[in-house]
Design an enzyme around this catalytic site. Structure first.
Site, short mmCIF file in Angstrom:
data_model
loop_
_atom_site.label_atom_id
_atom_site.label_comp_id
_atom_site.label_asym_id
_atom_site.label_seq_id
_atom_site.Cartn_x
_atom_site.Cartn_y
_atom_site.Cartn_z
N SER A 53 0.85 -1.19 0.00
CA SER A 53 0.00 0.00 0.00
C SER A 53 0.88 1.24 0.00
CB SER A 53 -0.89 0.01 1.24
OG SER A 53 -0.11 0.19 2.42
N ASP A 54 0.35 2.35 -0.50
CA ASP A 54 1.03 3.61 -0.24
C ASP A 54 0.81 3.95 1.23
OD1 ASP A 54 2.52 5.91 -0.56
OD2 ASP A 54 1.43 6.61 -2.31
N LEU A 55 1.61 4.87 1.73
CA LEU A 55 1.61 5.14 3.17
C LEU A 55 0.21 5.50 3.67
CD1 LEU A 55 3.29 5.43 5.75
CD2 LEU A 55 3.72 7.81 5.11
N TYR A 56 -0.30 4.67 4.56
CA TYR A 56 -1.62 4.86 5.19
C TYR A 56 -2.77 4.85 4.19
CZ TYR A 56 1.26 6.26 9.20
OH TYR A 56 2.19 6.28 10.21
N SER A 57 -2.54 4.33 2.99
CA SER A 57 -3.66 4.30 2.04
C SER A 57 -4.70 3.25 2.42
CB SER A 57 -3.16 4.05 0.61
OG SER A 57 -2.62 2.75 0.46
#
Length: 738
Positions: free
Chosen positions: A272-276
């Site tokens: 995932s992208d950061l905190y996505s």
């Protein structure tokens, strides 16, 4: 493995708080020990990262020697103090160099693409991978394959531009340099492609907004660069923050399972992208809780949680029957397989002295200069003002980007020692004596109070030529506020000159602050005016196109950018950069990418529909003549296209020959023009070269009405030229019925 240990392997929390520096030693921090005890994390992200967001500086961050020691210390603790002793993956940001103190800083992605030189970018990738691995890192985040069709978007600088073919070729070269998936090599990283998918065309140009893209458009333009680069060996893909057709990309099983796994046979990791994952709940409002968001993401095909705070909920989700443990097992298997293939269990440690001696070596710096020189794009050169003579009387060097080291570097760059970065003023002073150069800043990028335009005009009046360096900035500073994801917050309280970089979306493309006023004032002196744009996106160049005597863009050229620009200005290097993205005349034209589909655009009431400078455009100090186009049929769907290019000017130089194709009539609407092949090559003055391109089924194929890739019979217009709007030769190929 216990369920808790399995889930731990899928966590990739933030790493810069996981070490403590004690004199010349580095130790695991208490936070790291607690993390391993409670969460059994299998990865860390950005352990070596330094920037205002992480609050790591040259004083308290890790240089290459300490970075290697930090990696060793963390691995030693995990191997010796956890039940299974599984080494951790260290993932690092590396879109244009490893984002760590003391590493080599290359031009940002848009500059790399402007080289149109896969060979150079492969060499850069090899250096980036080597520097990461020397310090104990394993995973490189980058390259960025988002197609950029809206220059208002804040992250254009990270991309390879607007075209799927160019993005794919440069992306393949970068991944091959990073190792091409051959994980057993000690200088190979696990390359992570960003961002899956269609992240670069957000509504309103706003980062993370929905992308309104049809399924055909996804398959024709946005998916092909990822497919090509995965075929070249990329083993990691990062999801994007945006949604497509109402589905968050981090929970899109069609993209992550059907396309990536089933159709493409992808065997690597999806992160995932950061905190996505949290964004599925907090931004998109699709999941009522983060726990539900975590199960949605894992079920959709996400293997690793960047941030590490969402997937911890999978433990309860499995125990409560919300998701089968076998789904967790599949993701864990992928992570462990990559660790085994990289040899991490056998060789978890690195040699700190090698990191100290070999990171940012002289040959790495030379490569950064070479890439920067190759990227510089000459847009105008009235009366052959450039190149300048080194025997010139006096040069006035003016502008906010003339002597600002951080404005040369772009986003995702660590703090730098001042002497490491060469500004435009530095580069010019390396060519001329101090007595020949007078520097005045003139104004700032955004600040309207810090202006000295009168001083700049006075200096210009005393000079024989004026070099004005304007544009933008992605330089983060400690006055800027940041979101949890690291994106900068653009608000009225921000004192930064930053107008580009993640989170800094624009409503216009105008030069900010008093830069236009400065340029207009310099023009009144009547002295020859050279305007250079240092920029992360194609800013408005209408004034410069009309009034400057010479105009160049250098994008964000990296640590050697100043030397590279000076090489071009004074004729030690003949520019051959080509635009990887169209330069609009106005934001009202957006999107203005070259390969739009039929019908042909018509002019607006008040403005031409054409861009100010088209995709593929770029001038040289010499001239090239194209001739003798020939097409030879090798089989019913393979054709050899050959033509000759001669340097008919007064300088040795490089040309970028480009082949475009148009399917005259097809079962589905096609682009009016689509780049299919290109080659950058050097010719001495008077020299001629025969250029050859092979057109095959991949070039002629279209997606038919049922989304099947087919070659349809009919006429194809072949266009050969120096840019998308400078076609020199053309012919028609007829594909016969099968």
């Amino acid at each position: 493995m216990t369920l808790e240990e399995k889930v731990g392997q899928l966590l990739c929390p933030l790493g810069w708080e996981m070490y403590e520096i004690k004199s010349d030693s580095v130790l695991p921090s208490g936070k790291f020990k607690q993390l391993m005890e409670k969460r059994h994390a299998g990865m860390l992200w950005a352990t070596y990262r330094a920037d205002p967001w992480t609050k790591k500086t040259l004083e308290n961050g890790l240089n290459p020697l300490l970075a290697a020691k930090a990696g060793n210390a963390l691995q030693k603790y995990v191997v010796e103090h956890t039940r299974l002793g599984i080494p951790v993956f260290l993932a690092e940001e590396a879109p244009h160099g490893h984002m760590a103190i003391g590493t080599t800083v290359f031009p940002t992605g848009i500059g790399m693409a402007a080289t149109w030189s896969p060979g150079l970018i492969k060499a850069a990738g090899q250096i980036i991978a080597k520097e990461i691995r020397l310090q104990g890192g394993h995973i490189s985040y980058g390259p960025v394959l988002d197609l950029a069709r809206d220059p208002r978007w804040s992250r254009v600088e990270e991309t390879f531009g607007e075209d799927p073919l160019l993005s794919a070729e440069i992306g393949v070269a970068m991944v091959q340099g990073l190792g091409g998936g051959k994980l057993t090599s000690p200088c190979t990283t696990l390359a992570t492609l960003k961002h899956f998918l269609a992240y670069g065309v957000p509504e309103g140009g706003q980062n993370g907004n929905p992308s309104f893209v049809g399924i055909r458009e996804l398959h024709e333009n946005f998916l092909p660069p990822f497919k090509r680069v995965i075929d070249a060996g990329a083993l990691s893909v990062m999801t994007s923050y945006n949604s497509i057709d109402g589905i968050p990309c981090t929970a899109n099983s069609y993209l992550l399972k059907d396309v990536l796994r089933k159709d493409w046979k992808f065997r690597g990791l999806v992160v995932s992208d950061l905190y996505s994952i949290e964004g599925i709940h907090q931004s998109h409002f699709v999941a009522p809780t983060i726990k539900e968001a975590a199960t949605m993401a894992l079920s959709a095909g996400v293997d690793v949680d960047l941030g590490g705070d969402a997937f911890v909920n999978l433990i309860d989700a499995v125990k409560n029957g919300r998701i089968d443990e076998a789904v967790v097992d599949t993701a864990v298997c992928r992570v462990l397989r990559m660790k085994f293939e990289m040899g991490l269990f056998e060789n978890p440690y690195v040699n700190p002295l090698k990191a100290k001696n070999e990171v940012r070596a002289k040959k790495h710096i030379s490569c950064a200069r070479e890439v920067a020189r190759a990227s510089i794009t000459l847009l105008k050169n009235s009366d052959s003002l450039l190149p300048l003579s080194k025997h010139i009387g006096k040069v006035a060097v003016i502008g906010p980007n003339a002597d600002n080291c951080y404005n040369m570097l772009g986003d995702y760059t660590a703090p730098q020692e001042q002497e490491n970065v060469k500004t435009v003023l530095d580069g010019i002073l390396s060519k001329l004596s101090v007595a020949q150069v007078e520097y005045v800043k003139g104004c700032s990028i955004r600040d309207t109070l810090d202006a000295e335009i009168d001083r700049a005009v006075a200096a210009a009046s005393r000079a024989d030529v004026v070099i004005a360096v304007v544009g933008g900035s992605s330089a983060r500073d400690f006055k800027t506020s940041y979101k949890d994801t690291g994106a900068a917050i653009a608000d009225k309280t921000s004192l930064s000159d930053m107008e580009c970089g993640e989170g800094f979306d624009r409503a216009t493309l105008d030069l900010l602050g008093k830069q236009n006023e400065l340029l207009a004032a310099l023009k009144t002196t009547g002295k020859p005016l050279v305007v250079i744009y240092i920029e992360g996106r194609p800013l408005d160049k209408n004034w410069a196109a009309r009034h400057a005597d010479a105009l160049l863009t250098a994008y964000y050229p990296g640590q050697e950018g100043g030397n590279a620009i000076a090489d071009v200005l004074f004729g030690d290097y003949n520019p051959a950069g080509r635009l990887p993205i169209s330069v609009p005349r106005s934001v009202g034209q957006i999107p203005v990418y070259y390969n739009k589909k039929a019908p042909q655009s018509h002019d607006y009431v008040e403005l031409s529909t054409s861009p100010l400078y088209a995709f593929g455009y770029g001038l040289s100090y010499t001239r090239f003549e194209y001739s003798d186009l020939r097409v030879t049929c090798q089989n019913p769907s393979t054709y050899l296209v050959s033509f000759k290019v001669r340097n008919i000017g007064n300088y040795d130089g490089e040309e970028v020959a480009q082949l475009y194709l148009r399917d005259e009539y097809a079962s589905t609407i096609q682009p009016l023009k689509q780049l299919k092949h290109f080659e950058r090559f050097f010719l001495r003055r008077g020299e001629m070269k025969e250029v050859r391109f092979v057109l095959d089924r991949n070039d002629f194929s279209v997606l038919n009405t049922t989304l099947k890739q087919v070659v349809e019979p009919g006429d194809f217009l072949v266009m050969i030229g120096a840019s998308s709007d400078d076609i020199r030769l053309q012919t028609v190929i007829e594909i016969p019925c099968p």
